[in-house]
Write an enzyme that holds these catalytic residues in place. Structure first.
Site, short mmCIF file in Angstrom:
data_model
loop_
_atom_site.label_atom_id
_atom_site.label_comp_id
_atom_site.label_asym_id
_atom_site.label_seq_id
_atom_site.Cartn_x
_atom_site.Cartn_y
_atom_site.Cartn_z
N TRP A 102 0.86 -0.95 0.49
CA TRP A 102 -0.04 0.02 0.10
C TRP A 102 0.94 0.77 0.58
O TRP A 102 0.28 1.88 -0.53
CB TRP A 102 -0.85 0.28 1.30
CG TRP A 102 -1.66 -0.90 1.14
CD1 TRP A 102 -2.55 -2.33 1.21
CD2 TRP A 102 -3.08 -0.92 -0.48
NE1 TRP A 102 -3.23 -2.74 0.82
CE2 TRP A 102 -4.27 -2.57 0.19
CE3 TRP A 102 -3.43 -0.18 -1.30
CZ2 TRP A 102 -5.07 -2.82 -0.61
CZ3 TRP A 102 -4.30 -0.61 -1.83
CH2 TRP A 102 -5.03 -1.20 -1.87
N ASP A 106 -0.95 6.73 6.44
CA ASP A 106 -2.23 5.88 6.25
C ASP A 106 -2.06 4.77 7.16
O ASP A 106 -2.20 3.55 7.06
CB ASP A 106 -1.84 5.12 4.62
CG ASP A 106 -3.37 4.30 4.01
OD1 ASP A 106 -4.14 4.09 5.14
OD2 ASP A 106 -2.81 3.03 3.27
N LYS A 128 -11.75 -1.32 8.31
CA LYS A 128 -11.87 -2.03 8.87
C LYS A 128 -11.77 -2.11 9.82
O LYS A 128 -12.52 -2.79 10.95
CB LYS A 128 -9.62 -2.29 8.68
CG LYS A 128 -9.16 -2.66 7.40
CD LYS A 128 -9.46 -2.21 6.05
CE LYS A 128 -8.39 -2.62 4.81
NZ LYS A 128 -9.26 -3.53 4.29
N1 PLP Z 1 -3.86 1.49 2.58
C1 PLP Z 1 -4.12 0.21 2.83
C2 PLP Z 1 -3.02 -0.09 4.59
C3 PLP Z 1 -5.86 -0.89 2.65
O1 PLP Z 1 -5.24 -1.13 3.99
C4 PLP Z 1 -6.15 -0.71 1.92
C5 PLP Z 1 -6.71 -1.55 1.06
O2 PLP Z 1 -7.23 -2.08 1.74
C6 PLP Z 1 -6.42 0.91 0.78
C7 PLP Z 1 -5.03 1.94 1.01
C8 PLP Z 1 -6.99 0.88 0.02
O3 PLP Z 1 -7.82 2.12 0.57
P1 PLP Z 1 -9.42 2.01 -0.26
O4 PLP Z 1 -10.11 0.78 -1.48
O5 PLP Z 1 -10.39 2.35 0.67
O6 PLP Z 1 -9.21 3.06 -2.08
#
Ligand code: PLP
Length: 360
Positions: A101, A172, A196
């Site tokens: 991520w 994040d 989550k």
């Molecule tokens: N960042 C993290 C740590 C994630 O776990 C996720 C999705 O699981 C995301 C970003 C992407 O999130 P979204 O699908 O809400 O854009």
């Protein structure tokens, strides 16, 4: 058998919250209608929104000089919103690459600036670890440093507390927010897709220090501009009201459980139960350095990958659902967010022990 859902998302909600929502679905607060059907500008819904914000502030002890915003677009929208809002006149930002991520955030940031990508992954006695923060080579010219404290797919956590002087720290927290207390004052900006530990997909939480507002680039879409969201109480466009309401119920649930200190105690207990079991077996393996093991997402592999399919089938039949690892990594992954009770972890390790006896 009782079902335990080990899915990484979207949305793991405490069963008490789901039951309450079910009960209130058609007739919310005696209005004879659903909360998702009333106007977001009604006094009833504004009360929902304000209470949710206050409860979030209480849970995370958010200092007064931070705004709490709720928006659409998930964490990926924030991958773009962060550079657009925070870069100011800078053209550079530090991006810590500790996994999937964090790396995805880099790819989005490249559209708006020159990310100084710092690969912090390292090998610790054959295990995947993260370099200590003192070894992160930050650049003086960068507007902020961005990192991801919990890599949902890799099962890697960065629990060290950031202390980079005046550097704005952006994080994040999508898959770890509300799992334990956070010292918000160490961060300029925290964001998290709700799905989550907060609520259903469709709503995103942004906690931003006030002095970082008002610097958005002029081409920033209004719906991503923190100042616009703030000036409109997070209702510049129609907000995801049902997700907001459910998030508010989760905040009340968290408070009733004893808040984030209690969540930390439970999450430590749950994750160490699972990691200890894995470490005491030659049949299962987790490849993450001890200091960087996630409390929320526990990837593990079978010594014999040929058995993956039958493991997943038998687990599913035993009521242990969604243990398949992310397609990028393969193997297994148990996501054990706040809504997962210790009983779920115990059921999993009992099943794993039994599977090992029969197939080991
Ligand atoms: N960042 C993290 C740590 C994630 O776990 C996720 C999705 O699981 C995301 C970003 C992407 O999130 P979204 O699908 O809400 O854009």
């Amino acid at each position: 058998a009782q079902v335990f859902n080990f899915s990484a998302g979207p949305a793991m909600l405490p069963v008490e919250v789901l039951r309450q929502a079910q009960q209130e679905l058609c007739d919310w607060q005696g209005l004879g209608t659903s909360v998702m059907e009333i106007s977001h500008r009604s006094k009833e819904f504004i009360q929902v929104a304000e209470t949710a914000e206050q409860d979030l502030r209480d849970l995370l002890k958010v200092p007064d000089n931070y705004k709490v915003l709720f928006s659409h677009g998930g964490a990926r929208a924030q991958f773009a919103a962060v550079p657009l809002n925070i870069l100011g006149n800078h053209n550079q930002a530090d991006y810590i690459d500790g996994g999937y991520w964090a790396h995805s955030a880099v790819q989005e940031a490249e559209k708006y600036c020159n990310p100084n990508v710092i690969d912090v992954k390292t090998n610790v006695n054959g295990l995947m670890g993260i370099k200590p923060m003192k070894d992160w080579a930050l650049n003086d010219k960068s507007a902020y440093v961005h990192y991801c404290p919990n890599e949902t797919i890799d099962g890697v956590a960065i629990d060290e507390q950031p202390d980079f002087g005046d550097k704005v720290v952006v994080a994040d927290f999508s898959s770890t927010i509300m799992s334990r207390p956070i010292d918000v004052s160490r961060f300029g900006l925290i964001y998290a897709g709700a799905q989550k530990n907060i609520g259903p997909a469709g709503i995103t939480v942004i906690i931003v220090r006030e002095d970082l507002l008002g610097k958005a680039r002029k081409e920033t879409p209004s719906i991503l501009d923190y100042s616009v969201l703030d000036a409109n109480d997070s209702m510049f466009n129609t907000p995801p009201t049902f997700a907001w309401y459910l998030s508010g119920l989760v905040f009340k649930w968290l408070k009733a459980q004893g808040g984030l200190t209690e969540m930390a105690r439970r999450n430590e207990e749950k994750s160490s139960h699972l990691y200890n079991f894995i470490d005491n077996s030659d049949f299962y393996r987790n490849g993450i350095a001890i200091a960087n093991r996630s409390w929320m997402n526990v990837p593990f592999q079978l010594a014999d990958g040929e058995l993956d399919k039958v493991f997943l089938e038998e687990a599913n039949a035993a009521g242990l659902h969604a243990l398949k690892g992310h397609r990028v990594l393969g193997g297994m992954r148990a996501s054990i967010y706040n809504a997962m009770p210790l009983a779920g972890i115990q059921a999993l390790t009992e099943f794993m022990a039994d599977f090992e006896r029969r197939h080991g």
